[in-house]
Write a protein that holds these residues in place. Structure first.
Motif, PDB file in Angstrom:
ATOM      1  N   ALA A  78       0.713  -1.131  -0.029  1.00 40.77           N
ATOM      2  CA  ALA A  78      -0.034   0.120  -0.012  1.00 40.77           C
ATOM      3  C   ALA A  78       0.730   1.292  -0.045  1.00 40.77           C
ATOM      4  O   ALA A  78       2.006   1.229   0.445  1.00 40.77           O
ATOM      5  N   ALA A  79       0.273   2.282  -0.497  1.00 41.32           N
ATOM      6  CA  ALA A  79       0.867   3.520  -0.406  1.00 41.32           C
ATOM      7  C   ALA A  79      -0.130   4.750  -0.084  1.00 41.32           C
ATOM      8  O   ALA A  79      -1.224   4.532   0.042  1.00 41.32           O
ATOM      9  N   LEU A  80       0.258   5.710   0.388  1.00 36.77           N
ATOM     10  CA  LEU A  80      -0.376   7.020   0.922  1.00 36.77           C
ATOM     11  C   LEU A  80      -0.152   8.247  -0.041  1.00 36.77           C
ATOM     12  O   LEU A  80       1.109   8.243   0.000  1.00 36.77           O
ATOM     13  N   TYR A  81      -0.972   8.937  -0.400  1.00 37.35           N
ATOM     14  CA  TYR A  81      -0.665  10.069  -1.223  1.00 37.35           C
ATOM     15  C   TYR A  81      -1.395  11.321  -0.582  1.00 37.35           C
ATOM     16  O   TYR A  81      -2.841  10.910  -0.355  1.00 37.35           O
ATOM     17  N   VAL A  82      -1.150  12.215  -0.183  1.00 37.90           N
ATOM     18  CA  VAL A  82      -1.644  13.779   0.015  1.00 37.90           C
ATOM     19  C   VAL A  82      -1.627  14.697  -1.031  1.00 37.90           C
ATOM     20  O   VAL A  82      -0.513  15.142  -0.862  1.00 37.90           O
TER      21      VAL A  82
ATOM     22  N   LEU B  14       3.833   8.692  -1.053  1.00 36.96           N
ATOM     23  CA  LEU B  14       3.976   9.073  -2.300  1.00 36.96           C
ATOM     24  C   LEU B  14       3.980  10.958  -2.145  1.00 36.96           C
ATOM     25  O   LEU B  14       2.918  11.179  -1.404  1.00 36.96           O
ATOM     26  N   THR B  15       4.950  11.202  -2.634  1.00 38.18           N
ATOM     27  CA  THR B  15       5.272  12.668  -2.522  1.00 38.18           C
ATOM     28  C   THR B  15       4.775  13.631  -3.927  1.00 38.18           C
ATOM     29  O   THR B  15       4.568  14.895  -3.710  1.00 38.18           O
ATOM     30  N   THR B  16       4.599  12.915  -4.868  1.00 42.46           N
ATOM     31  CA  THR B  16       4.463  13.712  -6.155  1.00 42.46           C
ATOM     32  C   THR B  16       3.155  13.146  -6.922  1.00 42.46           C
ATOM     33  O   THR B  16       2.943  11.869  -6.798  1.00 42.46           O
ATOM     34  N   GLN B  17       2.397  14.228  -7.612  1.00 39.29           N
ATOM     35  CA  GLN B  17       1.407  13.485  -8.518  1.00 39.29           C
ATOM     36  C   GLN B  17       1.867  12.586  -9.443  1.00 39.29           C
ATOM     37  O   GLN B  17       1.166  11.312 -10.019  1.00 39.29           O
ATOM     38  N   ALA B  18       2.873  12.605  -9.769  1.00 43.41           N
ATOM     39  CA  ALA B  18       3.511  11.414 -10.989  1.00 43.41           C
ATOM     40  C   ALA B  18       3.808  10.244 -10.551  1.00 43.41           C
ATOM     41  O   ALA B  18       3.394   9.089 -10.918  1.00 43.41           O
ATOM     42  N   GLU B  19       4.247  10.291  -9.066  1.00 47.27           N
ATOM     43  CA  GLU B  19       4.310   9.034  -8.346  1.00 47.27           C
ATOM     44  C   GLU B  19       2.950   8.336  -8.038  1.00 47.27           C
ATOM     45  O   GLU B  19       2.804   7.153  -8.403  1.00 47.27           O
TER      46      GLU B  19
END
Length: 691
Positions: free
Chosen positions: A461-465, A658-663
């Motif tokens: 899993a990954a977390l994106y803000v 995840l730190t960027t929209q691309a990621e």
């Protein structure tokens, strides 16, 4: 299939050995079905076994995937003692009783007798079913056909449990007409008393070794000693509460007082039906009922002057906040007077039928309740109005269930000390002592255990803000969340659940997504409330199988927990904002004031822990099995930019950040199958967040 020998209560060492045998790689479970041993599950089962042999209270937070159901069932069943199992909902009850218990008992080779006990509203009332055709609200053809179906089923059912009728919508207006409540049940005076399904269920529960109930039933019994649990609790030595994180909020609903316009109108309807059927001409029933209905509706209309159709209105003085005191007291007094008038009319005919005796008792109860709300409130309780659609409820409740649990559930004395109590859930707090749960439930001195999930969240899993979405207080926040979700759903071809913190956001986001995908196609938008929950979940689990379009589900409230969608059907969970309690809610406000009076900091000591638990619950919808993969999106930059955000992130599973929209986009692409392509994108109809 070899089982585990049953017998008298084993000692601590013997019980531990039997538990280890069951959970071993070549043990009973592995011989019964595909099974992977998990150390956390064994640790939890062992701790419960120790509590069973020594007595006392154990609180266990078991992360998703631990296998907590078998972790508490195995030691409880092996103990040889009578066991009470309580869970949060009737759906979970049915799953525990119909699937988990029978399979495990067969594997263990234990000939134990089990029983399922629900509240009155779950069982067909034969007497009320016979009267239903007289009801003035049952006039349309669809309702009559539904009643005919229930009548046909009633001739074959043994349990009378309405769950046996999958085609009966849980929101059907027929249900209150063919079930009873504590208020309208005739008890031993009922002509159908010998065949009563509720009494049959209680008799079976008293004779069983393992009884499955729900939290609502337990607290209803603590409040009024009516549900049958009062007879059960003294006879069991082991009580286990699953999904225990819901105990406090469920408990305060039952341990206080309430007077609802729905209850009053139900009473009026029952009075009119009984009067016209059994005492026509002796009383002007139309006038009696019309007077009560008018007073009830006037009270609801007065509350509507606050301009809220769905709200909780604080009630700290003589009248609810924002309502004129004199008008409020006059309206409530009018309800009280109309109930007195109804009670006098019913007393005149009470000898004709037990229906009138019970209706008279109900009138006196509601009259006393309305008089209580005219008086000043208790110092230890909080009062408010609960306004929802056409309904109004006058509420008074304690701030938590701590005193009730200590005095009325756990009890005192040697017999109480010998009992074993287990409280477990996947989410019970954000600190090692689990204070969020233990303090509100009066279990501060209990032994606590935290068992981590066995899932590899760092790879699963990954977390994106997103950092380009407006702050939650911005009026355009929900529209931007909808635009973000639309683009993500297109990229992933559905497989998305959007969880909102308010019904307003639910409507805004749901409407925006429907508008977007009605034009572009390829995705079916499901919104909480459009169908019964069971039907929504069945469609969402189906996903894009059998040529169906992909799905996105927009939901709030109950969908934050208890929703299990493993596999590819759900791979993206989007949370619109951090789930802080609404500060203007009367209970929340009173609890924050209590924290301040105790020298605590309300925000850090109350609001943040509440948000942490709710956030963990919502995030828990994403990864349900070892093979699941997915992304969690929280559209609230406070999670990464505010100091308390670190505490909230620490409460979440250790996902990759995840730190960027691309990621984020690459993560979605990786979740799609090798032969799948993203749906063609089109500009969002709300806000352009995607390049």
């Amino acid at each position: 299939m070899s089982g585990v020998t049953s017998g008298p209560m084993p000692g601590a060492t013997a019980l531990r050995s039997r538990i280890e045998e069951v959970f071993a790689a070549d043990g009973v479970l592995s011989r019964a079905a595909p099974y992977t041993p998990r150390q956390g599950q064994l640790d939890m089962a062992t701790a419960i076994g120790e509590t069973i042999t020594t007595g006392g209270v154990l609180v266990v937070e078991a992360g998703t995937g631990v296998g907590k159901t078998f972790a508490y069932l195995v030691p409880a069943l092996l103990s040889g003692e009578r066991v009470l199992l309580s869970t949060a909902t009737k759906t979970l009850q049915d799953q525990l009783f119909g699937r988990d218990l029978p399979g495990l008992l067969q594997a263990l080779g234990l000939p134990l007798r089990t029983a399922l006990l629900k509240g009155r509203a779950s069982y067909l009332c034969l007497h009320r079913m016979e009267r239903a055709r007289w009801d003035v609200d049952l006039g349309d053809r669809a309702a009559l056909l539904a009643l005919a179906s229930v009548e046909q089923w009633s001739r074959t059912t043994h349990s009378g449990d309405l769950a046996e009728l999958p085609d009966l919508d849980e929101r059907s207006p027929l249900i209150p007409l063919v079930t009873s409540t504590r208020d309208n049940c005739l008890g031993a005076q009922c002509p159908q008393f010998r065949n009563c399904h509720v009494n049959l269920a209680r008799r079976e529960a008293l004779a069983a070794d393992v009884v499955v109930v729900n939290h609502h039933l337990v607290f209803a019994d603590l409040a009024v000693r009516e549900s049958g649990v009062a007879e059960l609790l003294p006879t069991v030595r082991i009580a286990i509460f699953d999904e225990a994180h819901q105990l406090n909020e469920i408990g305060v609903q039952f341990l206080g007082l309430q007077l609802g316009t729905g209850q009053l109108l139900d009473f009026a309807r029952d009075t009119l039906a009984a009067g016209l059927q059994q005492a026509r001409g002796l009383v002007d029933w139309q006038h009696v009922v019309a007077r009560l209905e008018h007073a009830t509706r006037e009270l609801r209309l007065l509350a509507g002057q606050r301009g809220a159709n769905t709200a909780r209105i604080n009630w700290t003085g003589a009248a609810p906040d924002g309502l004129p005191e004199a008008e409020w007291r006059d309206a409530l007094q009018s309800v009280c007077d109309s109930l007195r008038h109804a009670a006098e009319a019913l007393a005149m005919v009470s000898e004709l039928s037990p229906d009138f005796v019970r209706l008279h008792e109900r009138a006196l109860v509601w009259m006393e309740r309305s008089q209580g709300f005219l008086a000043a409130g208790d110092a230890g309780a909080v009062r408010w109005l609960d306004v929802g659609g056409a309904q109004l409820r006058l509420m008074a409740s304690p701030l938590d269930i701590a005193d009730a649990v200590q005095a009325r559930l756990l009890g005192t004395g040697e017999a109480a000390a010998a009992k074993s109590w287990v409280f477990t859930s996947a989410t019970l707090g954000d600190d090692a002592q689990l204070r969020w749960f233990t303090e509100s439930c009066g279990l501060v001195g209990a032994r606590t255990l935290r068992v981590d999930s066995p899932f590899d969240y760092a790879t699963q899993a990954a977390l994106y803000v997103p950092d380009d979405i407006a702050r939650p207080a911005d009026p355009g926040h929900s529209a931007q969340v909808a635009a973000f979700a639309a683009q993500a759903v297109q990229r992933l071809r559905g497989r998305t659940m959007v969880l909102t913190t308010t019904l307003r956001a639910l409507r805004t986001i749901g409407d925006a997504l429907k508008s977007h995908f009605e034009a572009s196609g390829g995705i079916e938008v499901l919104v909480q409330g459009q169908w019964p929950k069971r039907r929504l979940m069945a469609r969402f689990r189906q996903g894009n199988a059998d040529g169906q379009p992909g799905c996105v589900l927009v939901a709030s409230a109950s969908f934050w927990e208890g929703v299990d969608i493993p596999g590819d059907a759900l791979q993206l969970v989007i949370i619109d904002k951090l789930p802080f309690p609404p500060p203007n809610d009367p209970l929340v406000e009173a609890r924050a004031q209590r924290a301040e009076s105790q020298g605590k900091k309300p925000f850090m000591d109350y609001f943040v822990p509440e948000a942490a638990v709710a956030l963990k619950q919502g995030a828990g919808r994403l990864i349900r099995r070892e093979s699941d993969r997915g992304v969690l999106v929280v559209c609230d930059t406070r999670l990464t930019k505010m100091g308390y955000g670190r505490r909230l992130r620490a409460a979440l599973p250790p996902m990759k950040l995840l730190t960027t929209q691309a990621e984020f986009q690459q993560s979605l692409d990786a979740l799609r199958g090798p032969d799948e392509e993203a749906l063609p994108t089109r500009p969002s109809t709300t806000a352009a967040l995607w390049p």
